[in-house]
Design a protein around this motif. Structure first.
Motif, PDB file in Angstrom:
ATOM      1  N   LYS A   1       3.133  13.346 -14.288  1.00 32.07           N
ATOM      2  CA  LYS A   1       1.885  12.618 -15.336  1.00 32.07           C
ATOM      3  C   LYS A   1       1.150  11.787 -14.252  1.00 32.07           C
ATOM      4  CE  LYS A   1       4.981  10.910 -18.021  1.00 32.07           C
ATOM      5  NZ  LYS A   1       6.106  11.286 -17.450  1.00 32.07           N
ATOM      6  N   THR A   2       1.864  10.866 -13.600  1.00 34.49           N
ATOM      7  CA  THR A   2       1.134   9.981 -12.787  1.00 34.49           C
ATOM      8  C   THR A   2       0.509  10.662 -11.601  1.00 34.49           C
ATOM      9  OG1 THR A   2       2.937   8.119 -13.424  1.00 34.49           O
ATOM     10  CG2 THR A   2       1.292   7.767 -11.140  1.00 34.49           C
ATOM     11  N   THR A   3       1.119  11.657 -10.982  1.00 39.45           N
ATOM     12  CA  THR A   3       0.406  12.170 -10.116  1.00 39.45           C
ATOM     13  C   THR A   3      -0.807  12.785 -10.422  1.00 39.45           C
ATOM     14  OG1 THR A   3       2.632  12.899  -9.172  1.00 39.45           O
ATOM     15  CG2 THR A   3       0.792  13.921  -8.148  1.00 39.45           C
TER      16      THR A   3
ATOM     17  N   GLN B   1       1.325   1.668 -13.660  1.00 39.00           N
ATOM     18  CA  GLN B   1       2.498   1.625 -14.652  1.00 39.00           C
ATOM     19  C   GLN B   1       2.960   0.072 -14.380  1.00 39.00           C
ATOM     20  OE1 GLN B   1       5.773   4.337 -13.288  1.00 39.00           O
ATOM     21  NE2 GLN B   1       4.911   5.941 -14.845  1.00 39.00           N
TER      22      GLN B   1
HETATM   23  N1  LIG Z   1       5.148   9.692  -2.950  1.00 41.23           N
HETATM   24  C1  LIG Z   1       5.690  10.777  -3.133  1.00 41.23           C
HETATM   25  N2  LIG Z   1       6.213  11.412  -2.158  1.00 41.23           N
HETATM   26  C2  LIG Z   1       7.154  12.398  -2.586  1.00 41.23           C
HETATM   27  N3  LIG Z   1       7.507  12.925  -3.907  1.00 41.23           N
HETATM   28  C3  LIG Z   1       6.690  12.171  -4.783  1.00 41.23           C
HETATM   29  C4  LIG Z   1       5.941  11.138  -4.448  1.00 41.23           C
HETATM   30  N4  LIG Z   1       5.538  10.598  -5.739  1.00 41.23           N
HETATM   31  C5  LIG Z   1       6.026  11.280  -6.756  1.00 41.23           C
HETATM   32  N5  LIG Z   1       6.975  12.089  -6.324  1.00 41.23           N
HETATM   33  C6  LIG Z   1       7.555  13.190  -6.915  1.00 41.23           C
HETATM   34  O1  LIG Z   1       6.575  13.914  -7.639  1.00 41.23           O
HETATM   35  C7  LIG Z   1       7.169  14.341  -9.028  1.00 41.23           C
HETATM   36  C8  LIG Z   1       6.163  14.083 -10.157  1.00 41.23           C
HETATM   37  O2  LIG Z   1       6.379  12.517  -9.892  1.00 41.23           O
HETATM   38  P1  LIG Z   1       5.372  11.337 -11.095  1.00 41.23           P
HETATM   39  O3  LIG Z   1       5.381  10.139 -10.629  1.00 41.23           O
HETATM   40  O4  LIG Z   1       3.928  12.127 -11.132  1.00 41.23           O
HETATM   41  O5  LIG Z   1       5.950  11.957 -12.426  1.00 41.23           O
HETATM   42  P2  LIG Z   1       5.824  10.827 -13.754  1.00 41.23           P
HETATM   43  O6  LIG Z   1       5.714  11.941 -14.679  1.00 41.23           O
HETATM   44  O7  LIG Z   1       4.608  10.272 -13.432  1.00 41.23           O
HETATM   45  O8  LIG Z   1       7.001  10.278 -13.969  1.00 41.23           O
HETATM   46  P3  LIG Z   1       7.416   8.992 -14.812  1.00 41.23           P
HETATM   47  O9  LIG Z   1       7.452   9.293 -16.228  1.00 41.23           O
HETATM   48  O10 LIG Z   1       8.774   8.527 -14.399  1.00 41.23           O
HETATM   49  O11 LIG Z   1       6.438   7.975 -14.482  1.00 41.23           O
HETATM   50  C9  LIG Z   1       8.477  13.307  -8.939  1.00 41.23           C
HETATM   51  O12 LIG Z   1       9.445  14.498  -8.767  1.00 41.23           O
HETATM   52  C10 LIG Z   1       8.686  12.561  -7.701  1.00 41.23           C
HETATM   53  O13 LIG Z   1       9.629  12.662  -7.204  1.00 41.23           O
END
Ligand SMILES: Nc1ncnc2c1ncn2[C@@H]1O[C@H](COP(=O)(O)OP(=O)(O)OP(=O)(O)O)[C@@H](O)[C@H]1O
Length: 593
Positions: free
Chosen positions: A393-395, A435
């Motif tokens: 989601k954040t990505t 966040q």
């Molecule tokens: N800088 C980074 N380098 C390598 N992998 C990353 C990095 N940032 C995020 N990830 C990986 O990318 C995937 C997606 O992460 P993301 O932060 O987008 O998830 P999210 O759904 O926002 O999680 P949450 O609900 O915990 O915030 C995860 O498996 C995370 O480990």
């Protein structure tokens, strides 16, 4: 870019100042040759029983004038030297800072803030310090050459006998000095780790205390320091040993002069004046070889520091580090224009539709962030991105906003492709809160406005506070909007911090608001009021990452993420019928609410 080329670029940055530096310091270095000749003259007059006539006093006066002249030139040398050093260090720090701010936000710092500070301070200093040596060395070299010629005319044999061992030892020492780089690299790395850990510990005192981890954190810190201690010791010891070898060669040379001079004096072809001349000029010659070695060590250190600065730049081209630019070191500071002022609101095309096509992103460790995501957001709509932990989601929102570089896919604003999302998605087009709210140790007002001018009677701030449902919180603060909230906003509750960050977004009066888990610390009623007020705002399109039932219930569109892929989209009712993943997310959260 080669280190030498970068140094040359720095020389070319202020060539006039650098040449002045070389000329002034060369004069400073050459001056000591003269009083020694005068003293030799005086001593020879004594030994030849010449009467102390007027000429003697003229010679004394001349010596005093020469030394006064040297003081004047040293003063000028310090001024030009310091000024030049400030210019080049300022240029490099300025370029580094720009490169840092130009990088996609989520990738700006790949090291801890403490380590970054160490690169800004220590590595820039060491990379520039080497340029302080040549102005000295030119003068010292010229001085040594003249000294050798003068000594050779006085006594060729003794000159030859003391100079040769000095040159041989210096050459051996220079070979050994190459190891300096290895020791220096290790010691700089260890120092960075200590500074980085210190920064992280200061930033996480509370987390350390609540985890009862004081002792283990201190232990970790002690180990880092122990490592630094041993690396620094090796580095310093090595440099000192090399320096002392050279130093002792000087004393050895003095001994040899004494030895050879005694014989020559006995047979009457070496005067007391010659002896004084030899001893003093010998020091000047040895001083050159010592400094020359120092400059080579400094160059090795500069290479290490430059490599660390290039690493810090990441994929920004190396030559950006020394790019010539006016850095405003003298006189009044120029007004810097903020990025917002480059994009006046009336020039902006208002948002009708935001579209994301085939968006994919892979992290450098080959971890898939998001894969082939497609969706459209209409004006004045509320879109919620939901999914389990680490579902991407954040990505996804960071990619849309240009906080991560675009690798694959396209983002369209009103059907037009956005070339550079990082410069495009800024206020007043869009506003974002991550966040973790990022607040500064300043007043609530300044945290909301971030330097922006408010119109009339706090109109912008008041509206922002209302939209962020902060009015009763502000009223309860000791000095209302003028309350200073402490580092990172520690004087506020988690929910208040989140809403001050939201108020900052609303103050930017953006067309697109993007929230990452804004409501995680809000109670149900406050959250409902916040989304309601947001939806009532005119021209406000909103994307929120949330798994909370209220946000999901109020959303016009929900995007469901799983393992980096968008597996479904629709309204809550549609998804409850069709998407098992959504049913589980909503079911869990609803049961907890
Ligand atoms: N800088 C980074 N380098 C390598 N992998 C990353 C990095 N940032 C995020 N990830 C990986 O990318 C995937 C997606 O992460 P993301 O932060 O987008 O998830 P999210 O759904 O926002 O999680 P949450 O609900 O915990 O915030 C995860 O498996 C995370 O480990």
């Amino acid at each position: 870019m080669k280190p030498m080329k970068q140094l040359w670029e720095l020389v070319k940055y202020k060539p006039g100042l650098y040449i002045a530096n070389v000329v002034v310091w060369s004069i400073v270095e050459l001056i000591p040759l003269l009083p020694i000749l005068v003293i030799r003259e005086i001593l020879d007059s004594f030994t030849n029983n010449v009467a102390l006539d007027q000429r003697f006093w003229w010679l004394i006066a001349l010596t005093v004038i020469i030394y006064l002249g040297q003081i004047l030139f040293i003063y000028m040398g310090v001024v030009v030297g310091v000024l030049y050093a400030l210019f080049i260090e300022g240029l490099m720090r300025n370029n580094l800072f720009k490169a840092l701010l130009n990088r996609p936000g989520a990738q700006a710092l790949t090291i801890s803030p403490g380590e970054a500070l160490s690169r800004f301070r220590d590595d820039v200093y060491e990379a520039c310090d080497v340029l302080g040596w040549p102005p000295d060395i030119v003068g010292k070299g010229l001085r040594a050459f003249i000294a050798v010629v003068v000594l050779a005319t006085v006594n060729l044999k003794i000159t030859f006998l003391v100079i040769i061992p000095l040159l041989v030892v210096s050459a051996i020492v220079q070979q050994v000095r190459k190891r300096v780089q290895k020791y220096r690299e290790a010691s700089r790395e260890a120092t960075s780790k200590v500074i980085g850990a210190m920064g992280e510990i200061f930033g996480a005192v509370q987390a350390i205390q609540v985890a009862g981890a004081e002792e283990s954190v201190l232990q970790h810190y002690r180990e880092l320091n122990k490592n630094r201690h041993s690396k620094m010791l090796k580095d310093t010891l090595f440099v000192k040993v090399v320096g002392s070898v050279l130093n002792n060669v000087v004393h050895l040379g003095t001994g040899m002069i004494l030895l050879f001079a005694a014989g020559a004096m006995k047979i009457g072809n070496f005067s007391i004046g010659d002896f004084v001349l030899f001893i003093n000029y010998w020091f000047l010659i040895a001083n050159f070889t010592e400094h020359f070695g120092g400059m080579l060590s400094s160059y090795q250190q500069a290479k290490v520091s430059m490599q660390r600065l290039w690493d810090f730049l990441q994929d920004t081209p190396d030559d950006e580090l020394v790019r010539h630019e006016d850095i405003n070191m003298i006189g009044k500071l120029k007004e810097e224009k903020g990025s917002n002022s480059n994009s006046p609101k009336e020039d902006l095309e208002s948002l009708d539709r935001l579209e994301v096509r085939n968006l994919s992103y892979c992290f450098s460790n080959n971890k898939v962030g998001v894969k082939n995501v497609n969706f459209t957001i209409e004006k004045n709509s509320f879109t919620v991105i939901t999914g389990r932990i680490a579902s991407g989601k954040t990505t996804l929102v960071r990619l849309i906003l240009g906080l991560l570089p675009l690798q694959e896919g396209e983002i369209l604003w009103n059907d037009k492709s956005v070339e550079d999302p990082s410069s495009f998605f800024t206020p007043p087009r869009s506003a974002y809160t991550g966040q973790v709210p990022r607040l500064f140790s300043d007043t609530v007002r300044e945290n909301i406005l971030l330097g922006q001018e408010d119109m009339g009677e706090n109109v912008v701030v008041e509206e922002a506070i209302y939209s962020a449902v902060l009015e009763s919180d502000i009223a309860s603060l000791e000095k209302g909007l003028d309350t200073v909230i402490g580092p990172r906003g520690v004087k506020l509750s988690g929910g208040q911090q989140q809403r001050v960050s939201a108020a900052r977004m609303f103050a930017s009066q953006a067309q697109l608001y993007v929230f990452d888990d804004l409501s995680s610390a809000l109670d149900v009623e406050t959250e409902r009021t916040l989304w309601n007020r947001l939806l009532q705002k005119r021209d406000s399109t909103c994307i929120a990452i949330s798994n909370r039932p209220i946000a999901l219930q109020m959303a016009h569109q929900i995007i469901v993420m799983k393992d980096g892929e968008m597996i479904a989209k629709g309204t809550m009712d549609e998804l409850l019928e069709t998407c098992e993943e959504f049913q589980q997310i909503y079911g869990q959260k609803n049961a907890m609410a």
